[in-house]
Design an enzyme around this catalytic site. Sequence first.
Site, short mmCIF file in Angstrom:
data_model
loop_
_atom_site.label_atom_id
_atom_site.label_comp_id
_atom_site.label_asym_id
_atom_site.label_seq_id
_atom_site.Cartn_x
_atom_site.Cartn_y
_atom_site.Cartn_z
N GLU A 53 0.94 -1.11 -0.03
CA GLU A 53 0.03 -0.04 -0.05
C GLU A 53 0.90 1.33 -0.04
O GLU A 53 1.73 1.48 0.92
CB GLU A 53 -0.70 -0.10 1.32
N THR A 81 -5.78 1.52 -5.48
CA THR A 81 -5.58 0.24 -5.15
C THR A 81 -5.95 -0.58 -6.21
O THR A 81 -5.45 -1.98 -6.84
CB THR A 81 -5.63 -0.39 -3.77
N ASP A 139 1.81 -0.04 -4.86
CA ASP A 139 0.52 -0.08 -5.71
C ASP A 139 0.36 1.48 -6.26
O ASP A 139 -0.10 1.63 -7.34
CB ASP A 139 -0.62 -0.52 -5.01
C1 GP9 Z 1 -8.71 -1.10 1.00
C2 GP9 Z 1 -7.47 -0.63 0.26
C3 GP9 Z 1 -7.18 0.64 0.20
O1 GP9 Z 1 -9.08 -2.46 0.72
O2 GP9 Z 1 -7.15 -1.50 -0.67
O3 GP9 Z 1 -7.55 1.24 -1.21
P1 GP9 Z 1 -7.18 2.48 -1.52
O4 GP9 Z 1 -7.95 3.63 -0.86
O5 GP9 Z 1 -5.71 2.84 -1.40
O6 GP9 Z 1 -7.21 2.57 -3.02
#
Ligand code: GP9
Length: 412
Positions: A35, A77, A250
Site C-alpha cells: 500500500e 489500489t 501500488d
Molecule cells: C482497501 C485498500 C485501500 O481495501 O485496498 O485502497 P485505496 O484507498 O488505497 O485505493
Amino acid sequence: TKEWFADRLKLQKQMENEPLFGQYKGKNVLIVQMEAFQEFVIGRSIGEEEITPNLNKLIGQSVYFPNFYHQTAQGRTSDADLLTSCSMHPLPTGSAFIRFAANEFDCAPSIVKGDGYDATVHHAYDGSFWNRNNMYRNMDYDQFYNIKDYTIDEPIGWSLGDESFFRQTVEQLKERNKSPFYALTITLSSHHPYKLPYSNQELHVGELQGTIMGDYLQSTHYVDSAVGSLIEYLKDAGLWEDTILMFYGDHDNSVYDWTLYEQFFGAPVSDIDKDRIVRKVPFFIHLPNDEHTGVVEKAVGQIDTTPTVMHLLGIPMDGRYLMGVSMLSEAPKSVVFRNGGYTDGKFYFVPSGNGITGSGTCYSINGGDAAVTDSASCAAGAESAKQDLNISDRVIENDLISTFHDEDENEK
Ligand code: GP9
C-alpha cells in the site's frame, strides 16, 4: 483493436527465445502489493537509520527495477490490481473493478490455473471494498481470504497490521497445502494518513516528527519490518526456496507538500523530479536460491507484471489479451501513464492540461538527470501512448476480450 494485440503478441513472444523463459516452471509465486509504497524511501536513511533495512537487503539478493512506475488513476489500489494482474490500463474515470467486474479479462490467476496452479488472493479488509468479491470471482481465484478470515490480533490503521497479516497468510497457504500456488497479498498498514500506534513508531524522524511525511516514513519502516518477518515465516514453512517472491508499490502516497520532501532530501525538487517521484514505486523479484540478482535500469510499469510472471513460468501468451511485455525481456516498450504521459527511459513526456491536446513538455533523461528537449522527440511516443489508452478503454468498455475469445474458439 485485435490487430493491435496481434502486434503486441509479436513483442511478447520475444521472451520465448530468451534464457530465463520457463526457468522457474512449476515454482510457487507470491506477490506482495504494498500500500502506497514509493521508491524514494528505498536505500535511504534518516539520521543514521535505514528506513527499509529488510527490503534493502532483499533487493541486493533480487532483480531490482528502480525505474518501475505505477500507472494507476482514480481506481487507486484497484487500478494497481487490474494493471498488474490483468495487464490492462485503468479507466479514465472510476474503477474497472467496480464498473466492469462482469467482463472477461485474461488475468494471472486464470492463466496459471491452466498450468495446474492453486490461485488465492489475501487482503485483510472488507471483501466488498473496490467490489473485490465480484471481481476476484470473475478473475477465477480459487479463494479470496478477506477480513473474515483473519483474527485481528494486531489492530493497526484500517484493520490488521501487516506483520500479523503476513503470518496468518503464510498459515493459510500452509493449510491449503497446494503446490504449486499463485498468491497475491495486498497490504494495508501504510494507508493514508499513516498514523501508526505510538508503540509501532520505531524510526527517529527528527524534525519531520508530527508531519505527514514523518508519519509516512514511520509506516514504511513498519511495513519493512513486517517484510522481514514474512521472509522468516516463509523459511519456517519450508516455502522460501520454492517460491518466486515479487514486491511492488501500488500507487503514490498522496503527500504533495513538496517542502516536506525538500526537508527530507535536504535539496530542492524540480518539477520533473516531482512527476517522477510521484510515479515511481519499487519493483523487485526474489528468485529461489538468490539467483539472478542485479539492478535493471530499463523503464517498466505495472502493466508488465503478469507477462513477467509468464516469462519466469514459461507460459506463452498466445490467445491471451494482455497489453504488457515481460520486464525481463529485451523487447522494447515504453510505460504509458493514464494522463497521456509516457517514458521509454530515454524521454519522459508530461502532457499539459487534460492530456487530450497532445501538447506538453518533453524531457530527455540521463540517469537521474532530466532536461527539457525539443517536443518533436516525444511526438511519436505520445501518439502511441494515446493509442494504447484508447485500445484499453475500448476493450474494457465493450467487453472485447470476451468477443476475441469467442472468435478464436470459432476459428479452431
Ligand atoms: C482497501 C485498500 C485501500 O481495501 O485496498 O485502497 P485505496 O484507498 O488505497 O485505493
